[in-house]
Design a protein around this motif. Structure first.
Motif, PDB file in Angstrom:
ATOM      1  N   UNK A 170       0.861  -1.182   0.000  1.00 31.29           N
ATOM      2  CA  UNK A 170       0.000   0.000   0.000  1.00 31.29           C
ATOM      3  C   UNK A 170       0.896   1.229   0.000  1.00 31.29           C
ATOM      4  N   UNK A 171       0.593   2.189  -0.868  1.00 32.97           N
ATOM      5  CA  UNK A 171       1.366   3.430  -0.907  1.00 32.97           C
ATOM      6  C   UNK A 171       0.425   4.586  -0.590  1.00 32.97           C
ATOM      7  N   UNK A 172       0.754   5.356   0.453  1.00 34.43           N
ATOM      8  CA  UNK A 172      -0.088   6.478   0.869  1.00 34.43           C
ATOM      9  C   UNK A 172       0.537   7.803   0.468  1.00 34.43           C
ATOM     10  N   UNK A 173      -0.336   8.736   0.142  1.00 35.09           N
ATOM     11  CA  UNK A 173       0.082  10.116  -0.096  1.00 35.09           C
ATOM     12  C   UNK A 173      -0.994  10.973   0.554  1.00 35.09           C
ATOM     13  N   UNK A 174      -0.720  11.486   1.741  1.00 32.21           N
ATOM     14  CA  UNK A 174      -1.773  12.110   2.540  1.00 32.21           C
ATOM     15  C   UNK A 174      -1.552  13.611   2.712  1.00 32.21           C
ATOM     16  N   UNK A 175      -2.632  14.308   3.080  1.00 25.67           N
ATOM     17  CA  UNK A 175      -2.563  15.760   3.198  1.00 25.67           C
ATOM     18  C   UNK A 175      -1.916  16.209   4.502  1.00 25.67           C
ATOM     19  N   UNK A 181      -3.043  12.125   9.030  1.00 27.83           N
ATOM     20  CA  UNK A 181      -3.805  11.255   8.129  1.00 27.83           C
ATOM     21  C   UNK A 181      -2.981  10.050   7.699  1.00 27.83           C
ATOM     22  N   UNK A 206      -4.662   6.347   8.248  1.00 29.52           N
ATOM     23  CA  UNK A 206      -4.902   5.382   7.174  1.00 29.52           C
ATOM     24  C   UNK A 206      -3.944   4.199   7.304  1.00 29.52           C
TER      25      UNK A 206
END
Lengths: 356, 356
Positions: B160-165, B169, B173
């Motif tokens: 899973x790759x996240x890019x959060x604000x 967050x 996530x």
């Protein structure tokens, strides 16, 4: 190929909500978004599967989450562009076409909005021929296509990209992300090549939805017209006497009890749902079940009644509609039959189940 | 620069587990993994922050999840390579160095294993100067560095790759993904450029851990030696009388009660933890709190006692150790002070709190 304009959206949304078997989210929201997008960017090119080149990159776009939440939390309108760009980064290939992942409510018209916004052509079809509640419940799973890379974008602007070992794991992790992000997210998953569309999609379902939607709007006997057009069977007519509904783990689950009127007076139908209607029992006997479509319509107007929109006192007709035949194979039933949803009984076919 | 060989691992693991304030996972597992990796691939180059070029790409690698689960579910050994490749795809830049995200148990020695496996040099430092339970609780958050892209790999092979604000967050996530994947996952996040290391890391903490680990092993008074080396304060000596622990939402949370012996006879200490020890109360009065380190050692041997390893009857010494000064600024305390964990009291400094 034909253009979809503002005047097409209403019928598509109505027909798709009927084909969505109670799920797919509130069609009204999708209709507003699609009309706004077409109004701003112009018409959408709708293409048949046969018109799509072998090497096309076809991206299904949809909302995931509990429809009960979806009706209160409107999308920001930026999700499609953000999500498609993330998908292009993940695959290294530009997306050439969009397609609905399912036919049903918001998820049949969201791709219209996304196609208008991006200028990409929209493929006439979908990956289920109805709506199902879980990510892996798509025809591409039956032909070994991965649901990942899967892109998930929420209304805050958080982006998640999944690459999972099975399509069931894509569902599990995406559902966890969806729930944490507030129970409704925009997703792009199960990207297909043009050459995979014949096996991976049910063809022509946007046009079918439009024809059904128009028939319901124009016919003097809207329920009968929809039923005939879908090759369906009228299972029950009655008044909603009870609805129990709860939202958990990103789904809306529950049961509805309908008390018969007219020819069904004295009988009772119980509908069980998880976003979509899954099982219909008449006086305790299963008369229809997933993967066949259990469609609930207003008995007078023929307007679709979604699982989250059903209310005490609604007068409704319940139709049983045969699903795409690929779902009734052993592999298809393992993925979307009653036991896949935890019911302890076999699939009861609408076609063999009794008289029309 | 110096080489870390097989004979260095044991002291680093022991000292890091002490500095981990009860968290960071069982050091024994990390030790096994690091020893196996160094045995197979050869020694690891340990470099000081000053030796890292400005444009280096420094990737913190760690395990995330509940230590109670981590001790039963061993990593597969492939996670580091899979995760680093995914990070390089996400950033488009090759990773040049590895670094621990925290000092504590498994998460200080996992980077040794990953460095041996990949041949990348390891930076002597970490992003907390202790262990904290949540992703965003790192010094880079204080200087505006994003924790994303964040890569999460589970033992099944799901990525899973996240890019959060926000970094909060990323935590929310990632925690949801971690929980769904079985409560323990491998992560790469908060990638730093070489020029950011002075502000984003606590320097020299792997070497400090090694010195503390060696002192405990060699000294005739191991607790006193560790305490002096860490500039700490002995808060309590006693016998564990009660441990209440539960695993929820990917964390192990709970409380331990210690009954005083020797000089502390008749008194009682209560420790509250969320993976790490967060608050120490002596007879109802807070005597130490996060972000200072509350370290629990076997009172005889000085061996670290983790929050998941603490048992009824253990004889323990509780040390209070000053945290990195950047955590005691208003911004630092907002991120990691008692109120960030839901406690309704202010930070009580070990330094100002009383006599040594």
């Amino acid at each position: 190929m034909r253009d979809l304009t503002l005047s097409d959206v209403d019928d598509i949304a109505r027909g798709a909500a009927i084909l969505g078997a109670g799920g797919g989210g509130d069609p009204h929201i999708g209709r507003l978004l699609a009309e706004a997008a077409i109004g701003r960017y112009g018409p959408v090119s709708l293409v048949d599967i046969a018109e799509v080149p072998e090497d096309a990159v076809v991206a299904p776009v949809s909302f995931m989450g509990a429809p009960t939440v979806g009706i209160e939390k409107l999308p920001s309108g930026q999700e499609a562009t953000v999500a498609l760009r993330a998908m292009e980064r993940a695959t290294g290939r530009p997306v050439t076409h969009l397609v609905p992942i399912e036919i049903g409510g918001v998820n049949s018209v969201i791709p219209l909005a996304a196609a208008a916004e991006t200028g990409l052509p929209l493929v006439d079809g979908d990956a289920m021929g109805r709506a199902f509640p879980e990510t892996h419940m798509v025809l591409p799973t039956l032909i070994g296509v991965s649901c990942t890379p899967m892109v998930i974008v929420d209304d805050k602007g958080n982006t998640t990209v999944l690459d999972t070992v099975t399509n069931q794991w894509a569902e599990r992790i995406a559902r966890a992300v969806c729930t944490e992000a507030g129970c409704t997210v925009f997703t792009v998953d199960t990207v297909l090549r043009g050459g995979q569309l014949a096996d991976g999609l049910v063809p022509g379902t946007l046009s079918l939805a439009q024809r059904v939607g128009r028939a319901v709007r124009e016919s003097s006997e809207p329920v009968a017209s929809a039923c005939a057009m879908l090759d369906g069977r009228r299972l029950f007519v009655g008044k909603v006497a009870d609805v129990a509904r709860h939202t958990s783990a990103g789904f809306v689950r529950g049961q509805a009890v309908i008390e018969g009127i007219d020819g069904d007076r004295g009988a009772r139908m119980r509908l069980s749902f998880q976003n979509e209607h899954l099982v219909a029992e008449r006086d305790g006997e299963v008369v229809a079940s997933t993967p066949d479509l259990i469609c609930v319509l207003d008995s007078e107007t023929g307007e679709p009644v979604t699982t989250e929109g059903m209310r005490y006192g609604n007068r409704v007709a319940v139709l049983g509609v045969p699903c795409d035949r690929r779902w009734t194979t052993p592999e298809g039933l393992r993925l979307t039959g009653p036991r896949a949803f935890g019911y302890d009984h076999e699939y009861v076919s609408i076609i063999s189940g009794g008289k029309r």
